[in-house]
Design a protein around this motif. Structure first.
Motif, PDB file in Angstrom:
ATOM      1  N   GLU A 215       0.781  -1.319   0.101  1.00 60.76           N
ATOM      2  CA  GLU A 215       0.026  -0.123   0.108  1.00 60.76           C
ATOM      3  C   GLU A 215       1.044   1.149  -0.125  1.00 60.76           C
ATOM      4  OE1 GLU A 215      -3.815  -1.982   2.291  1.00 60.76           O
ATOM      5  OE2 GLU A 215      -2.798  -0.198   3.262  1.00 60.76           O
ATOM      6  N   THR A 216       0.244   2.315  -0.446  1.00 60.38           N
ATOM      7  CA  THR A 216       0.982   3.493  -0.466  1.00 60.38           C
ATOM      8  C   THR A 216       0.175   4.618   0.683  1.00 60.38           C
ATOM      9  OG1 THR A 216       1.415   3.343  -2.826  1.00 60.38           O
ATOM     10  CG2 THR A 216       1.522   5.664  -1.955  1.00 60.38           C
ATOM     11  N   LEU A 217       1.287   5.258   1.471  1.00 58.95           N
ATOM     12  CA  LEU A 217       0.918   6.066   2.519  1.00 58.95           C
ATOM     13  C   LEU A 217       0.884   7.518   1.642  1.00 58.95           C
ATOM     14  CD1 LEU A 217       3.094   4.954   5.399  1.00 58.95           C
ATOM     15  CD2 LEU A 217       0.741   5.072   5.423  1.00 58.95           C
ATOM     16  N   THR A 218      -0.138   8.409   1.987  1.00 64.73           N
ATOM     17  CA  THR A 218      -0.407   9.799   1.953  1.00 64.73           C
ATOM     18  C   THR A 218      -0.926  10.285   3.001  1.00 64.73           C
ATOM     19  OG1 THR A 218      -2.768   9.275   1.249  1.00 64.73           O
ATOM     20  CG2 THR A 218      -1.088   8.891  -0.548  1.00 64.73           C
ATOM     21  N   ARG A 219      -0.982  11.867   2.757  1.00 64.12           N
ATOM     22  CA  ARG A 219      -1.416  12.800   3.877  1.00 64.12           C
ATOM     23  C   ARG A 219      -2.894  12.215   4.242  1.00 64.12           C
ATOM     24  NH1 ARG A 219      -0.322  16.959   6.701  1.00 64.12           N
ATOM     25  NH2 ARG A 219      -2.155  18.195   7.320  1.00 64.12           N
ATOM     26  N   ASP A 220      -3.863  12.006   3.122  1.00 69.69           N
ATOM     27  CA  ASP A 220      -4.821  11.462   3.427  1.00 69.69           C
ATOM     28  C   ASP A 220      -5.342  10.269   4.275  1.00 69.69           C
ATOM     29  OD1 ASP A 220      -5.973  13.831   2.349  1.00 69.69           O
ATOM     30  OD2 ASP A 220      -6.404  12.783   0.193  1.00 69.69           O
ATOM     31  N   ARG A 221      -4.209   9.380   4.127  1.00 75.29           N
ATOM     32  CA  ARG A 221      -4.195   8.186   4.894  1.00 75.29           C
ATOM     33  C   ARG A 221      -3.887   8.474   6.447  1.00 75.29           C
ATOM     34  NH1 ARG A 221      -3.363   2.744   2.761  1.00 75.29           N
ATOM     35  NH2 ARG A 221      -3.708   2.174   5.095  1.00 75.29           N
ATOM     36  N   PHE A 222      -3.144   9.455   6.635  1.00 77.34           N
ATOM     37  CA  PHE A 222      -2.668  10.030   8.161  1.00 77.34           C
ATOM     38  C   PHE A 222      -3.746  10.623   8.392  1.00 77.34           C
ATOM     39  CE2 PHE A 222       1.425   8.488   7.133  1.00 77.34           C
ATOM     40  CZ  PHE A 222       2.049   8.534   8.541  1.00 77.34           C
ATOM     41  N   PHE A 223      -4.528  11.772   7.639  1.00 78.65           N
ATOM     42  CA  PHE A 223      -5.484  12.499   8.090  1.00 78.65           C
ATOM     43  C   PHE A 223      -6.556  12.806   7.173  1.00 78.65           C
ATOM     44  CE2 PHE A 223      -1.223  14.402   9.332  1.00 78.65           C
ATOM     45  CZ  PHE A 223      -1.089  14.077  10.470  1.00 78.65           C
ATOM     46  N   PRO A 224      -7.413  11.903   7.269  1.00 74.56           N
ATOM     47  CA  PRO A 224      -8.499  12.048   6.322  1.00 74.56           C
ATOM     48  C   PRO A 224      -9.148  13.249   6.075  1.00 74.56           C
ATOM     49  CG  PRO A 224      -8.660  10.010   7.705  1.00 74.56           C
ATOM     50  CD  PRO A 224      -7.825  10.851   8.378  1.00 74.56           C
ATOM     51  N   ARG A 225      -9.658  13.661   4.970  1.00 71.34           N
ATOM     52  CA  ARG A 225     -10.243  14.948   4.672  1.00 71.34           C
ATOM     53  C   ARG A 225     -11.534  15.312   5.601  1.00 71.34           C
ATOM     54  NH1 ARG A 225      -8.223  17.200   0.196  1.00 71.34           N
ATOM     55  NH2 ARG A 225      -7.021  15.808  -1.227  1.00 71.34           N
ATOM     56  N   THR A 226     -12.218  14.170   5.911  1.00 70.41           N
ATOM     57  CA  THR A 226     -13.294  14.616   6.565  1.00 70.41           C
ATOM     58  C   THR A 226     -13.087  14.982   8.025  1.00 70.41           C
ATOM     59  OG1 THR A 226     -13.294  12.019   7.391  1.00 70.41           O
ATOM     60  CG2 THR A 226     -14.775  13.077   5.650  1.00 70.41           C
ATOM     61  N   GLU A 227     -11.828  14.601   8.456  1.00 71.01           N
ATOM     62  CA  GLU A 227     -11.078  15.040   9.876  1.00 71.01           C
ATOM     63  C   GLU A 227     -10.897  16.476   9.639  1.00 71.01           C
ATOM     64  OE1 GLU A 227      -8.574  12.041  11.835  1.00 71.01           O
ATOM     65  OE2 GLU A 227      -9.887  10.691  11.498  1.00 71.01           O
ATOM     66  N   ARG A 228     -10.067  17.060   8.640  1.00 69.59           N
ATOM     67  CA  ARG A 228      -9.589  18.091   8.680  1.00 69.59           C
ATOM     68  C   ARG A 228     -10.463  19.087   8.153  1.00 69.59           C
ATOM     69  NH1 ARG A 228      -5.983  15.538   4.630  1.00 69.59           N
ATOM     70  NH2 ARG A 228      -5.777  17.840   3.370  1.00 69.59           N
ATOM     71  N   GLY A 229     -11.753  18.885   7.554  1.00 72.29           N
ATOM     72  CA  GLY A 229     -12.702  19.729   7.314  1.00 72.29           C
ATOM     73  C   GLY A 229     -12.506  20.044   5.924  1.00 72.29           C
TER      74      GLY A 229
END
Length: 229
Positions: A215-229
């Motif tokens: 699998e590939t790590l990305t910022r969205d894997r760390f911090f899903p957009r729903t959490e970041r608003g």
């Protein structure tokens, strides 16, 4: 949750090695540790390359890498992992150490605050940084540049994680000099080692991203957009 039979290694930023060791001692684990030098933090693209190289070396020997660091400026962006990687969902190691409740927090730092921990000594102290800048640019220009960098800071906070003596004479004296040269108020703030304790003991809840091999790590894997608003 982690697998008790997993063949794991701790992949740590060198600035977090002591904290990872303290977590293992407390939780009764004994995973080997591989460190990436913290100096690469100055350039996330270089840190990313170091992490890719470390994972490649790990993959022939271990099936799981327990990561003792955060996303750290994008260091994990678009990294395809050859083994299972378990990493705290924190923006950097400072937020990791400021976490006291074990719940997910992307960023716990306060604007205008410099944070100091046990490994911020010598060349990594504020005094050491000023010396390096002066060495590179000359004293007059170096001092002006250093002052400009820190002109908006008001507090220098020593993080009390409970894993080191934050009031030891030499350490505190160095922190005090750092606060003086940045014209900041020196104080102690609460922190903990709970994130790494959960990591090494296999309590992988919403605080962690778990990427399986391939699998590939990305910022969205760390911090899903729903959490970041």
């Amino acid at each position: 949750m982690g697998n008790a039979a997993m063949n794991a290694v701790i992949l740590a930023c060198s600035s977090m090695a002591r904290q990872a060791a303290a977590a293992q001692k407390k939780m009764g684990t004994n995973y080997p540790m591989r460190c990436v030098d913290r100096r690469y933090h100055a350039e996330p693209k270089e840190m990313r390359l170091q992490l890719i190289q470390a994972l490649a070396e790990i993959s022939g020997e271990f099936d799981t890498a327990l990561v003792a660091m955060g996303f750290c400026g994008g260091s994990w962006e678009s990294v395809r992992v050859p083994v299972r990687v378990v990493a705290p969902r924190v923006d950097d190691c400072i937020t990791l150490l400021l976490n006291t409740d074990g719940a997910p927090h992307e960023n716990l730092k306060e604007p205008g605050h410099i944070y100091i921990r046990d490994t911020d000594t010598g060349r990594y102290s504020l005094e050491g940084l000023r010396g390096s800048v002066c060495e590179r640019y000359g004293r007059e220009q170096g001092l002006a540049l250093f002052d400009k960098w820190f002109e908006s800071y008001t507090h220098a906070d020593i993080i009390e994680t409970g894993t080191y003596d934050s009031r030891a004479e030499d350490f505190f004296a160095q922190a005090r000099r750092g606060a003086e040269i940045t014209r900041c108020e020196l104080r102690h703030v609460p922190g903990s080692n709970i994130v790494l304790e959960k990591l090494v003991s296999g309590r992988w809840d919403d605080l962690f991203v778990v990427a399986e091999a391939g699998e590939t790590l990305t910022r969205d894997r760390f911090f899903p957009r729903t959490e970041r608003g």
